[in-house]
Design a protein around this motif. Structure first.
Motif, PDB file in Angstrom:
ATOM      1  N   GLY A  21      13.588   5.627  -7.843  1.00 31.27           N
ATOM      2  CA  GLY A  21      13.283   5.406  -9.251  1.00 31.27           C
ATOM      3  C   GLY A  21      12.824   3.993  -9.582  1.00 31.27           C
ATOM      4  N   THR A  22      13.051   3.050  -8.684  1.00 31.58           N
ATOM      5  CA  THR A  22      12.633   1.670  -8.934  1.00 31.58           C
ATOM      6  C   THR A  22      11.106   1.587  -8.977  1.00 31.58           C
ATOM      7  OG1 THR A  22      14.567   0.819  -7.752  1.00 31.58           O
ATOM      8  CG2 THR A  22      12.733  -0.709  -8.081  1.00 31.58           C
ATOM      9  N   VAL A  23      10.580   0.995 -10.045  1.00 28.04           N
ATOM     10  CA  VAL A  23       9.141   0.779 -10.161  1.00 28.04           C
ATOM     11  C   VAL A  23       8.820  -0.579  -9.540  1.00 28.04           C
ATOM     12  CG1 VAL A  23       7.202   0.481 -11.753  1.00 28.04           C
ATOM     13  CG2 VAL A  23       8.932   2.234 -12.209  1.00 28.04           C
ATOM     14  N   LEU A  24       7.982  -0.557  -8.509  1.00 26.44           N
ATOM     15  CA  LEU A  24       7.611  -1.792  -7.817  1.00 26.44           C
ATOM     16  C   LEU A  24       6.551  -2.567  -8.579  1.00 26.44           C
ATOM     17  CD1 LEU A  24       7.474  -0.045  -4.393  1.00 26.44           C
ATOM     18  CD2 LEU A  24       9.111  -1.823  -5.018  1.00 26.44           C
ATOM     19  N   PHE A  25       5.594  -1.858  -9.127  1.00 25.61           N
ATOM     20  CA  PHE A  25       4.593  -2.464  -9.994  1.00 25.61           C
ATOM     21  C   PHE A  25       3.940  -1.379 -10.840  1.00 25.61           C
ATOM     22  CE2 PHE A  25       2.565  -2.134  -5.727  1.00 25.61           C
ATOM     23  CZ  PHE A  25       1.554  -1.213  -5.990  1.00 25.61           C
ATOM     24  N   GLN A  26       3.368  -1.816 -11.955  1.00 26.51           N
ATOM     25  CA  GLN A  26       2.727  -0.916 -12.909  1.00 26.51           C
ATOM     26  C   GLN A  26       1.208  -0.974 -12.757  1.00 26.51           C
ATOM     27  OE1 GLN A  26       3.966   1.141 -15.263  1.00 26.51           O
ATOM     28  NE2 GLN A  26       6.116   0.586 -15.174  1.00 26.51           N
ATOM     29  N   GLU A  27       0.571   0.143 -13.024  1.00 25.74           N
ATOM     30  CA  GLU A  27      -0.888   0.208 -13.086  1.00 25.74           C
ATOM     31  C   GLU A  27      -1.397  -0.847 -14.078  1.00 25.74           C
ATOM     32  OE1 GLU A  27      -4.196   3.733 -13.905  1.00 25.74           O
ATOM     33  OE2 GLU A  27      -2.059   4.195 -13.930  1.00 25.74           O
ATOM     34  N   ASN A  28      -2.488  -1.508 -13.715  1.00 28.80           N
ATOM     35  CA  ASN A  28      -3.151  -2.543 -14.518  1.00 28.80           C
ATOM     36  C   ASN A  28      -2.384  -3.854 -14.601  1.00 28.80           C
ATOM     37  OD1 ASN A  28      -5.608  -1.408 -15.015  1.00 28.80           O
ATOM     38  ND2 ASN A  28      -5.088  -0.631 -17.040  1.00 28.80           N
ATOM     39  N   SER A  29      -1.399  -4.052 -13.757  1.00 27.42           N
ATOM     40  CA  SER A  29      -0.692  -5.332 -13.724  1.00 27.42           C
ATOM     41  C   SER A  29      -1.259  -6.176 -12.582  1.00 27.42           C
ATOM     42  CB  SER A  29       0.810  -5.117 -13.530  1.00 27.42           C
ATOM     43  OG  SER A  29       1.074  -4.541 -12.266  1.00 27.42           O
ATOM     44  N   PRO A  30      -1.155  -7.502 -12.682  1.00 23.26           N
ATOM     45  CA  PRO A  30      -1.634  -8.348 -11.587  1.00 23.26           C
ATOM     46  C   PRO A  30      -0.705  -8.208 -10.378  1.00 23.26           C
ATOM     47  CG  PRO A  30      -0.618  -9.685 -13.296  1.00 23.26           C
ATOM     48  CD  PRO A  30      -0.620  -8.269 -13.796  1.00 23.26           C
ATOM     49  N   GLY A  31      -1.222  -8.510  -9.204  1.00 15.69           N
ATOM     50  CA  GLY A  31      -0.400  -8.422  -7.998  1.00 15.69           C
ATOM     51  C   GLY A  31      -0.827  -9.427  -6.959  1.00 15.69           C
ATOM     52  N   ASP A  32       0.137  -9.905  -6.193  1.00 16.81           N
ATOM     53  CA  ASP A  32      -0.183 -10.858  -5.135  1.00 16.81           C
ATOM     54  C   ASP A  32       0.558 -10.539  -3.839  1.00 16.81           C
ATOM     55  OD1 ASP A  32       2.379 -11.571  -5.823  1.00 16.81           O
ATOM     56  OD2 ASP A  32       1.970 -13.715  -5.936  1.00 16.81           O
ATOM     57  N   GLU A  33       0.948  -9.273  -3.686  1.00 14.39           N
ATOM     58  CA  GLU A  33       1.577  -8.876  -2.433  1.00 14.39           C
ATOM     59  C   GLU A  33       1.279  -7.416  -2.127  1.00 14.39           C
ATOM     60  OE1 GLU A  33       5.757  -9.680  -2.775  1.00 14.39           O
ATOM     61  OE2 GLU A  33       6.043  -8.241  -4.368  1.00 14.39           O
ATOM     62  N   MET A  34       1.357  -7.097  -0.843  1.00 11.68           N
ATOM     63  CA  MET A  34       1.205  -5.715  -0.387  1.00 11.68           C
ATOM     64  C   MET A  34       2.500  -5.316   0.292  1.00 11.68           C
ATOM     65  SD  MET A  34      -1.292  -6.167   2.933  1.00 11.68           S
ATOM     66  CE  MET A  34      -0.835  -4.695   3.833  1.00 11.68           C
ATOM     67  N   TYR A  35       2.633  -4.024   0.540  1.00 12.69           N
ATOM     68  CA  TYR A  35       3.876  -3.500   1.096  1.00 12.69           C
ATOM     69  C   TYR A  35       3.588  -2.550   2.251  1.00 12.69           C
ATOM     70  CZ  TYR A  35       5.606  -5.007  -3.464  1.00 12.69           C
ATOM     71  OH  TYR A  35       5.913  -5.744  -4.580  1.00 12.69           O
ATOM     72  N   LEU A  36       4.524  -2.518   3.173  1.00  7.80           N
ATOM     73  CA  LEU A  36       4.526  -1.551   4.263  1.00  7.80           C
ATOM     74  C   LEU A  36       5.831  -0.771   4.138  1.00  7.80           C
ATOM     75  CD1 LEU A  36       3.488  -0.570   7.168  1.00  7.80           C
ATOM     76  CD2 LEU A  36       5.183  -2.193   8.021  1.00  7.80           C
ATOM     77  N   VAL A  37       5.729   0.549   4.179  1.00  7.40           N
ATOM     78  CA  VAL A  37       6.936   1.385   4.107  1.00  7.40           C
ATOM     79  C   VAL A  37       7.556   1.403   5.510  1.00  7.40           C
ATOM     80  CG1 VAL A  37       7.888   3.658   3.586  1.00  7.40           C
ATOM     81  CG2 VAL A  37       5.906   2.818   2.297  1.00  7.40           C
ATOM     82  N   ALA A  38       8.746   0.827   5.641  1.00  2.00           N
ATOM     83  CA  ALA A  38       9.456   0.811   6.921  1.00  2.00           C
ATOM     84  C   ALA A  38      10.396   2.005   7.026  1.00  2.00           C
ATOM     85  CB  ALA A  38      10.236  -0.496   7.080  1.00  2.00           C
ATOM     86  N   GLN A  39      10.899   2.457   5.874  1.00  2.00           N
ATOM     87  CA  GLN A  39      11.824   3.592   5.827  1.00  2.00           C
ATOM     88  C   GLN A  39      11.803   4.148   4.415  1.00  2.00           C
ATOM     89  OE1 GLN A  39      15.877   2.669   7.202  1.00  2.00           O
ATOM     90  NE2 GLN A  39      16.635   3.602   5.324  1.00  2.00           N
ATOM     91  N   GLN A  87       6.282   3.699  -7.325  1.00  2.00           N
ATOM     92  CA  GLN A  87       7.687   3.960  -7.650  1.00  2.00           C
ATOM     93  C   GLN A  87       8.404   4.492  -6.419  1.00  2.00           C
ATOM     94  OE1 GLN A  87       8.248   6.859 -10.755  1.00  2.00           O
ATOM     95  NE2 GLN A  87      10.302   6.106 -11.210  1.00  2.00           N
ATOM     96  N   VAL A  88       9.572   3.952  -6.137  1.00  2.00           N
ATOM     97  CA  VAL A  88      10.350   4.367  -4.978  1.00  2.00           C
ATOM     98  C   VAL A  88      10.758   5.829  -5.151  1.00  2.00           C
ATOM     99  CG1 VAL A  88      12.423   3.922  -3.605  1.00  2.00           C
ATOM    100  CG2 VAL A  88      11.147   2.009  -4.587  1.00  2.00           C
ATOM    101  N   ALA A  89      10.503   6.638  -4.095  1.00  2.00           N
ATOM    102  CA  ALA A  89      10.706   8.090  -4.177  1.00  2.00           C
ATOM    103  C   ALA A  89      11.987   8.568  -3.506  1.00  2.00           C
ATOM    104  CB  ALA A  89       9.508   8.816  -3.553  1.00  2.00           C
ATOM    105  N   GLU A  90      12.570   7.746  -2.641  1.00  2.00           N
ATOM    106  CA  GLU A  90      13.775   8.163  -1.923  1.00  2.00           C
ATOM    107  C   GLU A  90      14.806   7.054  -1.944  1.00  2.00           C
ATOM    108  OE1 GLU A  90      12.799   9.303   2.089  1.00  2.00           O
ATOM    109  OE2 GLU A  90      11.563  10.992   1.430  1.00  2.00           O
ATOM    110  N   GLU A  91      16.083   7.472  -1.929  1.00  2.00           N
ATOM    111  CA  GLU A  91      17.166   6.491  -1.830  1.00  2.00           C
ATOM    112  C   GLU A  91      17.020   5.697  -0.537  1.00  2.00           C
ATOM    113  OE1 GLU A  91      19.378   5.610  -4.063  1.00  2.00           O
ATOM    114  OE2 GLU A  91      18.739   7.175  -5.441  1.00  2.00           O
ATOM    115  N   ASP A  92      17.479   4.464  -0.585  1.00  2.00           N
ATOM    116  CA  ASP A  92      17.549   3.615   0.597  1.00  2.00           C
ATOM    117  C   ASP A  92      16.181   3.440   1.276  1.00  2.00           C
ATOM    118  OD1 ASP A  92      19.139   1.910   2.065  1.00  2.00           O
ATOM    119  OD2 ASP A  92      19.491   3.397   3.634  1.00  2.00           O
ATOM    120  N   THR A  93      15.164   3.155   0.474  1.00  2.00           N
ATOM    121  CA  THR A  93      13.832   2.890   1.007  1.00  2.00           C
ATOM    122  C   THR A  93      13.742   1.422   1.396  1.00  2.00           C
ATOM    123  OG1 THR A  93      12.744   4.675  -0.188  1.00  2.00           O
ATOM    124  CG2 THR A  93      11.371   2.790   0.381  1.00  2.00           C
ATOM    125  N   LEU A  94      13.205   1.156   2.576  1.00  2.00           N
ATOM    126  CA  LEU A  94      13.040  -0.207   3.067  1.00  2.00           C
ATOM    127  C   LEU A  94      11.555  -0.527   3.123  1.00  2.00           C
ATOM    128  CD1 LEU A  94      14.241  -2.820   4.273  1.00  2.00           C
ATOM    129  CD2 LEU A  94      14.056  -1.725   6.524  1.00  2.00           C
TER     130      LEU A  94
END
Length: 148
Positions: A21-39, A87-94
């Motif tokens: 449920g955690t929102v990492l970022f919103q559409e149309n917002s500025p960003g300066d990082e990328m992510y890799l799903v580890a888990q 948005q994080v889709a699963e519990e305990d996402t790394l």
């Protein structure tokens, strides 16, 4: 990538343990990082209201990203606004987060590694664009057939 190259990339990553449920970022917002799903998993959502149309359609999930997949790379590379909400889709996402300045510094310090990283990002973006193209075509065909 070699073990040494992977180690150099790992040095610029920051681990982030996230919960469903955690929102990492919103559409149309500025960003300066990328992510890799580890888990775990992350949903990518687009909001039709962002087109300026009056609609009661809620944000729509267009993809679920899992282990080994990256996201947030477009805003990182072109310094534009985020094209979707994550948005994080699963519990305990790394997730492994990489800041723009750290990635660019690494690429400039080792041009060969920088080339490989940017090439991999380009291949990933091309795959995502082709998938989106297919989705748009399918929706267009569906609308054409349902209006007959």
């Amino acid at each position: 990538l070699s073990a040494e190259q992977l180690s150099r990339i790992a040095e610029i990553c920051t681990e982030r343990r996230m919960y469903k449920g955690t929102v990492l970022f919103q559409e149309n917002s500025p960003g300066d990082e990328m992510y890799l799903v580890a888990q775990g998993a992350v949903d990518i959502l687009v909001d039709p209201a962002m087109l300026g149309l009056e609609t009661d359609i809620r944000p729509t999930k267009v993809a679920t990203l899992r282990r080994g997949q990256i996201f947030g790379e477009m805003a990182l590379v072109d310094e534009g606004l985020r094209s979707a909400t994550a948005q994080v889709a699963e519990e305990d996402t790394l997730l492994l987060a990489i800041q723009r300045q750290d990635l660019f510094a690494l690429c400039e310090s080792d041009y060969r590694l920088g080339y490989q990283i940017m090439r991999n990002i380009a291949v990933d973006l091309a795959f995502k664009m082709r998938s989106t193209d297919l989705m748009v075509r399918e929706q267009s065909l569906w609308r054409t057939h349902t209006s007959d």
